[in-house]
Scaffold this active site. Structure first.
Site, short mmCIF file in Angstrom:
data_model
loop_
_atom_site.label_atom_id
_atom_site.label_comp_id
_atom_site.label_asym_id
_atom_site.label_seq_id
_atom_site.Cartn_x
_atom_site.Cartn_y
_atom_site.Cartn_z
N SER A 238 3.10 6.56 -3.28
CA SER A 238 3.16 5.11 -3.25
C SER A 238 4.42 4.63 -2.50
O SER A 238 4.60 5.00 -1.34
CB SER A 238 3.09 4.57 -4.68
OG SER A 238 2.77 3.21 -4.72
N ASP A 463 -8.37 3.47 -3.70
CA ASP A 463 -7.03 3.19 -4.24
C ASP A 463 -6.79 1.69 -4.26
O ASP A 463 -6.75 1.04 -3.21
CB ASP A 463 -5.98 3.88 -3.36
CG ASP A 463 -4.59 3.87 -3.98
OD1 ASP A 463 -4.26 2.93 -4.72
OD2 ASP A 463 -3.83 4.82 -3.71
N HIS A 491 -5.13 5.55 -7.99
CA HIS A 491 -3.93 5.52 -7.16
C HIS A 491 -3.42 6.93 -6.93
O HIS A 491 -3.04 7.62 -7.88
CB HIS A 491 -2.87 4.67 -7.86
CG HIS A 491 -1.66 4.41 -7.03
ND1 HIS A 491 -1.70 4.20 -5.67
CD2 HIS A 491 -0.34 4.31 -7.39
CE1 HIS A 491 -0.47 3.97 -5.22
NE2 HIS A 491 0.36 4.04 -6.23
#
Length: 522
Positions: A238, A463, A491
């Site tokens: 991320s 995602d 995710h």
């Protein structure tokens, strides 16, 4: 933002001696914005040389924390230490910050390659927590070849944590109306953002400018040197992909292998990114709903989960839902209900918990909803929070010079609220967060990392947090980028499925990047 696991008090006590409040560590020279032009990788004549980490065995302290978790039976030892970095790289011989580090080493390690430095993203999530978890869960093929190292970035966790938002204000932020329908409700959201910014500026002043990703990327190269590696091997999730790609831009020759999983789109401005995330969460909720209604025993929230949630939000707006949890005084507002939904949409494994929690809330008990929401926000049972929210806002605002006036945001609240009924208005409001942020900024550089070894970018088709186009753009922008796509949901992807796991393992261990545009099935 992703949720931060809470750090047990025993580890806080163990490490408390290394902490200091930033203003006490700084000087007037150290509060200026760091220059984005310096790309020197080793100590300059005026910069303190990088000292090797002096690891202190903290296995006995971490063992009770991980007891009972999957992987806790691995023969692991843990070390805790510090890495000193300049507060300002414009004054490299000046005041310093102590970054806290954790290293996990497997007793089954053979043919050691070096250190695998991990970052879980956020920004604001603890990389030391992530290193402990990674040592338990990453494949044996990786843990058996690398020390697993996590270093909390500056301002995060136990590395001079930014703490400028009171717990009561965080309660207010998470409980606030996420779908404002009146001008007064929008005004209240703006006022709350103003209060947060004013409180942080009052606490740290221009020192807030010390927490940029560019500075953290420079820190990362000192970490590389401190653990004794000639090149960096890195696993970032991320926001960790933003940090990793910034490192590659500044130090392309020092890249051994970088895995950037769940890439934040480097080409999107804040408005485009916020809208893409709103659309991604809407699609993720639809995927949750389809999964739930296909259950053999029936979906706990009925045949139309979206309509069920809409009714629950209306119910919570007029009569917030109490909780059966002992000692709990909060009631679930629409903001807390949607925080719970957002929390579960990060990971399909939490979808059954979400369905049960929403059904229970409709029946009058918000205990499950509050548990999910607190996991997302980093709130403990005692009402205190980690510093994840403080760090997330501070780093995010340090990284951009984009500002959106209230007059820019108001029409987007209405427009996105109509197009993305659950998450659009809140996404639009987020654009205002950095507008009142009166502190130095260091915008992220363009990133092509020309000259770096192959960099593996991993994207997930479903995602909701970092939608797949971000990974596509990241891989295309990086001169040596290689894209790996997983056709799954949730995710990030590694190591959730065998195809992705095999490809990433081969890259990390043998530097064998997968064929371009490899796609792994769900």
């Amino acid at each position: 933002m992703t949720a931060a696991p809470r750090r047990p008090a025993v580890l806080v006590a163990l490490l408390s001696a290394v902490l200091c409040v930033l203003p006490a560590c700084s000087s007037s020279e150290g509060t200026e914005r760091s220059s984005a032009s310096t790309t020197t990788t080793e100590a300059t004549p005026t910069e303190a040389p990088v000292q090797p980490v002096e690891w202190t065995d903290c296995t006995a302290d971490i063992a009770p924390i991980i007891a009972g978790r999957p992987g806790a039976d691995r023969p692991l030892t843990f070390g805790c230490g510090q890495v000193e970095v300049p507060l300002s790289y414009d004054d490299p011989a000046g005041p310093t910050l102590s970054l806290f580090a954790v290293r996990a080493v497997s007793g089954a390690q053979t043919d050691r390659i070096g250190s695998l430095v991990v970052n879980p993203g956020g920004p604001g999530l603890s990389a030391t927590d992530a290193a402990v978890q990674a040592a338990l869960t990453l494949p044996d093929a990786v843990v058996g070849r690398f020390d697993v190292v996590g270093v909390d970035p500056r301002g995060v966790g136990l590395s001079q944590p930014v703490e400028c938002i009171p717990d009561a204000t965080k309660d207010e932020l998470t409980a606030a109306e996420p779908r404002p329908g009146t001008a007064e409700e929008v005004d209240a959201a703006f006022a709350l953002a103003d209060d947060v910014a004013e409180g942080c500026v009052d606490t740290y002043g221009a020192g807030l400018g010390a927490f940029s990703t560019v500075d953290s990327a420079r820190d990362l190269d000192r970490v590389r040197q401190a653990v004794g590696d000639t090149q960096l091997t890195y696993l970032g999730y991320s926001y960790g992909t933003t940090l990793g790609s910034t490192y590659a831009e500044l130090y392309p020759e020092n890249v051994r292998a970088l895995v950037l999983d769940g890439a934040v789109d480097p080409d999107a401005d804040r408005e485009s990114a916020a809208e893409a995330q709103a659309a991604g969460f809407e699609a993720a909720f639809d995927a949750f709903a389809a999964n739930c209604t296909a259950l053999v025993g029936g979906c706990p929230v009925g045949a139309d989960p979206r309509a069920f949630l809409g009714d629950l939000l209306t119910q919570a707006e007029t009569a917030p839902v109490p909780s059966s949890r002992e000692g709990e005084t909060r009631q679930a507002t629409p903001g807390l209900v949607l925080a719970a939904v957002r929390s579960a949409l990060y990971n399909p494994a939490a979808w059954p918990q979400l369905a049960q929690s929403l059904a229970a809330a409709q029946a009058g008990d918000a205990a499950g909803v509050l548990t999910l929401a607190d996991t997302f926000t980093g709130r403990g049972e005692d009402g205190t929070y980690t510093n994840t929210i403080d760090a997330n806002i501070t780093i995010s605002c340090s990284d951009t010079d984009e500002e959106y006036a209230q007059s820019d945001v108001r029409p987007l609240v209405a427009d996105w609220g109509a197009r993305y009924p659950l998450f659009g208005a809140e996404a639009a409001l987020s654009l205002y967060t950095c507008t009142p942020w009166d502190a130095p900024r260091t915008p992220l550089p363009d990133r092509d990392a020309e000259g770096a070894a192959p960099i593996l970018v991993v994207g997930t088709q479903g995602d909701p947090v970092t939608p797949l186009p971000g990974a596509v753009d990241m891989a295309a922008d990086l001169a040596s980028g290689v894209l790996l796509t997983w056709q799954g949901s949730g995710h990030t992807a590694y190591p959730k499925t065998q195809c992705v796991t095999d490809a990433v393992n081969a890259y990390l261990v043998d530097l064998a990047a997968p064929a371009a545009d490899l796609t792994c099935p769900a």
